[in-house]
Design a protein around this motif. Structure first.
Motif, PDB file in Angstrom:
ATOM      1  N   ALA A 194      -3.104 -69.976   4.824  1.00 41.05           N
ATOM      2  CA  ALA A 194      -2.768 -68.591   4.489  1.00 41.05           C
ATOM      3  C   ALA A 194      -3.535 -67.596   5.354  1.00 41.05           C
ATOM      4  O   ALA A 194      -3.057 -66.467   5.578  1.00 41.05           O
ATOM      5  CB  ALA A 194      -3.035 -68.329   3.013  1.00 41.05           C
ATOM      6  N   ALA A 195      -4.702 -67.983   5.842  1.00 45.08           N
ATOM      7  CA  ALA A 195      -5.531 -67.077   6.637  1.00 45.08           C
ATOM      8  C   ALA A 195      -5.032 -66.914   8.066  1.00 45.08           C
ATOM      9  O   ALA A 195      -5.508 -66.034   8.797  1.00 45.08           O
ATOM     10  CB  ALA A 195      -6.976 -67.584   6.654  1.00 45.08           C
ATOM     11  N   GLU A 196      -4.079 -67.746   8.490  1.00 45.17           N
ATOM     12  CA  GLU A 196      -3.596 -67.727   9.871  1.00 45.17           C
ATOM     13  C   GLU A 196      -2.379 -66.808  10.021  1.00 45.17           C
ATOM     14  O   GLU A 196      -1.616 -66.620   9.076  1.00 45.17           O
ATOM     15  CB  GLU A 196      -3.194 -69.137  10.308  1.00 45.17           C
ATOM     16  CG  GLU A 196      -4.359 -70.078  10.491  1.00 45.17           C
ATOM     17  CD  GLU A 196      -5.286 -69.622  11.610  1.00 45.17           C
ATOM     18  OE1 GLU A 196      -4.798 -69.415  12.746  1.00 45.17           O
ATOM     19  OE2 GLU A 196      -6.489 -69.477  11.351  1.00 45.17           O
ATOM     20  N   PRO A 197      -2.176 -66.243  11.223  1.00 45.90           N
ATOM     21  CA  PRO A 197      -0.923 -65.531  11.479  1.00 45.90           C
ATOM     22  C   PRO A 197       0.264 -66.483  11.259  1.00 45.90           C
ATOM     23  O   PRO A 197       0.249 -67.617  11.729  1.00 45.90           O
ATOM     24  CB  PRO A 197      -1.041 -65.137  12.963  1.00 45.90           C
ATOM     25  CG  PRO A 197      -2.509 -65.144  13.245  1.00 45.90           C
ATOM     26  CD  PRO A 197      -3.089 -66.219  12.367  1.00 45.90           C
ATOM     27  N   GLY A 198       1.250 -66.028  10.548  1.00 43.77           N
ATOM     28  CA  GLY A 198       2.374 -66.909  10.236  1.00 43.77           C
ATOM     29  C   GLY A 198       2.042 -67.933   9.183  1.00 43.77           C
ATOM     30  O   GLY A 198       2.795 -68.895   8.988  1.00 43.77           O
ATOM     31  N   GLY A 199       0.914 -67.740   8.490  1.00 44.67           N
ATOM     32  CA  GLY A 199       0.470 -68.736   7.527  1.00 44.67           C
ATOM     33  C   GLY A 199       1.388 -68.911   6.341  1.00 44.67           C
ATOM     34  O   GLY A 199       1.427 -69.991   5.739  1.00 44.67           O
ATOM     35  N   THR A 200       2.137 -67.874   6.007  1.00 42.54           N
ATOM     36  CA  THR A 200       3.057 -67.982   4.872  1.00 42.54           C
ATOM     37  C   THR A 200       4.078 -69.096   5.112  1.00 42.54           C
ATOM     38  O   THR A 200       4.387 -69.884   4.208  1.00 42.54           O
ATOM     39  CB  THR A 200       3.787 -66.645   4.639  1.00 42.54           C
ATOM     40  OG1 THR A 200       2.826 -65.631   4.380  1.00 42.54           O
ATOM     41  CG2 THR A 200       4.738 -66.752   3.463  1.00 42.54           C
ATOM     42  N   HIS A 201       4.583 -69.164   6.338  1.00 39.08           N
ATOM     43  CA  HIS A 201       5.541 -70.224   6.662  1.00 39.08           C
ATOM     44  C   HIS A 201       4.868 -71.595   6.559  1.00 39.08           C
ATOM     45  O   HIS A 201       5.479 -72.563   6.112  1.00 39.08           O
ATOM     46  CB  HIS A 201       6.113 -70.014   8.066  1.00 39.08           C
ATOM     47  CG  HIS A 201       6.875 -68.733   8.222  1.00 39.08           C
ATOM     48  ND1 HIS A 201       8.017 -68.458   7.505  1.00 39.08           N
ATOM     49  CD2 HIS A 201       6.644 -67.649   8.996  1.00 39.08           C
ATOM     50  CE1 HIS A 201       8.475 -67.258   7.842  1.00 39.08           C
ATOM     51  NE2 HIS A 201       7.652 -66.750   8.737  1.00 39.08           N
ATOM     52  N   GLY A 202       3.616 -71.656   7.008  1.00 38.68           N
ATOM     53  CA  GLY A 202       2.894 -72.919   6.931  1.00 38.68           C
ATOM     54  C   GLY A 202       2.671 -73.358   5.494  1.00 38.68           C
ATOM     55  O   GLY A 202       2.815 -74.542   5.170  1.00 38.68           O
ATOM     56  N   VAL A 203       2.306 -72.416   4.616  1.00 38.04           N
ATOM     57  CA  VAL A 203       2.095 -72.747   3.208  1.00 38.04           C
ATOM     58  C   VAL A 203       3.394 -73.241   2.586  1.00 38.04           C
ATOM     59  O   VAL A 203       3.399 -74.207   1.808  1.00 38.04           O
ATOM     60  CB  VAL A 203       1.552 -71.521   2.447  1.00 38.04           C
ATOM     61  CG1 VAL A 203       1.557 -71.779   0.948  1.00 38.04           C
ATOM     62  CG2 VAL A 203       0.135 -71.190   2.910  1.00 38.04           C
ATOM     63  N   ARG A 204       4.503 -72.600   2.923  1.00 37.96           N
ATOM     64  CA  ARG A 204       5.786 -73.051   2.379  1.00 37.96           C
ATOM     65  C   ARG A 204       6.110 -74.472   2.835  1.00 37.96           C
ATOM     66  O   ARG A 204       6.581 -75.293   2.047  1.00 37.96           O
ATOM     67  CB  ARG A 204       6.898 -72.095   2.826  1.00 37.96           C
ATOM     68  CG  ARG A 204       6.881 -70.747   2.134  1.00 37.96           C
ATOM     69  CD  ARG A 204       7.940 -69.841   2.709  1.00 37.96           C
ATOM     70  NE  ARG A 204       7.918 -68.530   2.078  1.00 37.96           N
ATOM     71  CZ  ARG A 204       8.486 -67.449   2.598  1.00 37.96           C
ATOM     72  NH1 ARG A 204       9.128 -67.532   3.747  1.00 37.96           N
ATOM     73  NH2 ARG A 204       8.441 -66.289   1.967  1.00 37.96           N
ATOM     74  N   ARG A 205       5.877 -74.747   4.108  1.00 34.53           N
ATOM     75  CA  ARG A 205       6.177 -76.094   4.619  1.00 34.53           C
ATOM     76  C   ARG A 205       5.272 -77.127   3.960  1.00 34.53           C
ATOM     77  O   ARG A 205       5.733 -78.207   3.569  1.00 34.53           O
ATOM     78  CB  ARG A 205       6.007 -76.109   6.144  1.00 34.53           C
ATOM     79  CG  ARG A 205       6.285 -77.461   6.794  1.00 34.53           C
ATOM     80  CD  ARG A 205       6.413 -77.334   8.304  1.00 34.53           C
ATOM     81  NE  ARG A 205       7.627 -76.634   8.657  1.00 34.53           N
ATOM     82  CZ  ARG A 205       8.825 -77.203   8.750  1.00 34.53           C
ATOM     83  NH1 ARG A 205       8.962 -78.506   8.505  1.00 34.53           N
ATOM     84  NH2 ARG A 205       9.873 -76.501   9.087  1.00 34.53           N
ATOM     85  N   LEU A 206       3.997 -76.825   3.824  1.00 32.90           N
ATOM     86  CA  LEU A 206       3.080 -77.757   3.180  1.00 32.90           C
ATOM     87  C   LEU A 206       3.446 -77.952   1.711  1.00 32.90           C
ATOM     88  O   LEU A 206       3.429 -79.080   1.203  1.00 32.90           O
ATOM     89  CB  LEU A 206       1.648 -77.245   3.302  1.00 32.90           C
ATOM     90  CG  LEU A 206       0.559 -78.147   2.708  1.00 32.90           C
ATOM     91  CD1 LEU A 206       0.487 -79.471   3.454  1.00 32.90           C
ATOM     92  CD2 LEU A 206      -0.801 -77.449   2.745  1.00 32.90           C
ATOM     93  N   SER A 207       3.800 -76.871   1.029  1.00 29.85           N
ATOM     94  CA  SER A 207       4.172 -76.974  -0.387  1.00 29.85           C
ATOM     95  C   SER A 207       5.414 -77.841  -0.568  1.00 29.85           C
ATOM     96  O   SER A 207       5.488 -78.651  -1.506  1.00 29.85           O
ATOM     97  CB  SER A 207       4.421 -75.577  -0.973  1.00 29.85           C
ATOM     98  OG  SER A 207       3.243 -74.801  -0.928  1.00 29.85           O
ATOM     99  N   ALA A 208       6.388 -77.686   0.321  1.00 26.59           N
ATOM    100  CA  ALA A 208       7.604 -78.501   0.238  1.00 26.59           C
ATOM    101  C   ALA A 208       7.282 -79.974   0.450  1.00 26.59           C
ATOM    102  O   ALA A 208       7.818 -80.851  -0.240  1.00 26.59           O
ATOM    103  CB  ALA A 208       8.625 -78.027   1.272  1.00 26.59           C
ATOM    104  N   ALA A 209       6.382 -80.258   1.406  1.00 27.65           N
ATOM    105  CA  ALA A 209       5.996 -81.650   1.642  1.00 27.65           C
ATOM    106  C   ALA A 209       5.282 -82.229   0.431  1.00 27.65           C
ATOM    107  O   ALA A 209       5.506 -83.395   0.056  1.00 27.65           O
ATOM    108  CB  ALA A 209       5.097 -81.737   2.882  1.00 27.65           C
TER     109      ALA A 209
END
Length: 344
Positions: free
Chosen positions: A142-157
């Protein structure tokens, strides 16, 4: 012992894994250092960095496959190095979180030759440490630029991983034969969720954080998912017929534990009279060697290796679709090939 002729180049991975680990370790230690000191100690113990009480140690931990996939996937997609390191830290935290909870659920007393965290610190503390690592992974992304997309991908996994874990636990209570038996196709779906989802996320997460095109991210995720299924199928073969001197596990170990692995399920689904004999032997647990022979005779071993080859070829096809510089993709191919063309 070669188990699976790989559709990918096979290269010794030790140097590559060491390079990836060296790139990720400082950021991983910095992240763990933000936790409560006691929780941080349990996390460090799980990573192999310390003993109980905090005395420094270097027990090696795991192979670091997921963090290597994250770095190499980012490099293959042309993403910035920071995106790959951030992704690697997140997936390594989540992987260790899953192991902490798995050991509690399975009642495993040892991991990599040491007492598991719940045996060393207690069940409640180990669960707490796992929760902390999961929260830390989300915070890191979440702390990274574009982190929202990363959190969504990790949550889906993770949703897939939980689904796969639940199916695996439910499968254990289903009968060996009859209309409620576990079909081989169901097992492959379970394996993709339980094992493949996090590998797919690992391979794709750094690329996604780095702004890679959607088709590239999707190809990396698909490669990781098929890698997970192929890896599980090969592991199932080794769990019955592997050489104990290479695998570190007793011969026929999965049969003694009456696990519903792919070779068993494929043999039980084959035509002919052998299914009931196999089921009876598995139910009694009295003759694992006899059960292994019947499973092989019924085509279970061949079916598992055929399915593993199919998923290996799918990994190769997904990597072929990457419009990337040859160097990073070659390293990714070499790592994947070694993981599938293994003796243990």
């Amino acid at each position: 012992m070669t188990v699976l002729p790989s559709a990918l180049p096979v290269a010794p991975p030790d140097r590559l894994l060491a390079r990836c680990a060296a790139s990720v370790r400082p950021a991983l230690e910095e992240a763990v250092g933000r936790l409560h000191p006691w929780v941080a100690e349990m996390a460090a113990y799980s990573f192999g960095w310390c003993e109980v009480g905090g005395a420094p140690a270097d027990t090696g931990g795991g192979k670091g496959v997921r963090q290597a996939l994250a770095l190499l996937g980012a490099e293959a997609a042309g993403a910035p190095a920071r995106a790959g390191v951030t992704a690697a830290v997140a997936v390594e935290l989540v992987h260790t979180f899953s192991l902490l909870h798995d050991d509690v659920m399975d009642g495993d007393a040892l991991r990599r030759g040491r007492p598991t965290a719940w045996r060393a610190y207690g069940t409640g503390p180990a669960v707490l440490a796992g929760d902390a690592l999961f929260a830390l992974a989300v915070e890191t992304l979440a702390a990274e630029p574009g982190g929202t997309h990363g959190v969504r991908r990790l949550s889906a996994a993770l949703t897939d991983l939980v689904r796969g874990q639940a199916d695996d636990l439910v499968f254990a209570g289903r009968p060996w034969t009859g209309p409620r038996r576990v079909r081989p196709a169901e097992y492959r779906v379970m394996a993709e969720h339980k094992t493949g989802a996090l590998l797919g996320c690992s391979a794709a997460l750094g690329a996604a954080l780095g702004g890679a095109p959607a088709p590239v991210v999707a190809a990396l995720d698909r490669a990781g998912r098929d890698l997970g299924v192929a890896f599980q199928l090969v592991d199932d073969v080794l769990g019955i017929w592997g050489d104990p001197s290479l695998t570190g596990k007793p011969v026929h170990g999965d049969l003694r534990e009456r696990k519903k692995t792919y070779p068993v399920l494929a043999a039980l689904a084959s035509p002919g009279p052998g299914a009931r004999r196999i089921a009876a032997l598995l139910e009694s647990g009295a003759d694992p060697a006899g059960a292994a022979a019947l499973i092989e005779e019924a085509g279970g071993r061949a079916a598992a290796l055929t399915a593993a080859r199919e998923h290996t070829e799918a990994v190769a096809a997904a990597l072929d679709a990457l419009p990337s510089p040859p160097g990073p993709v070659a390293e990714l191919r070499g790592l994947v090939g070694q993981l599938l063309h293994r003796a243990h």
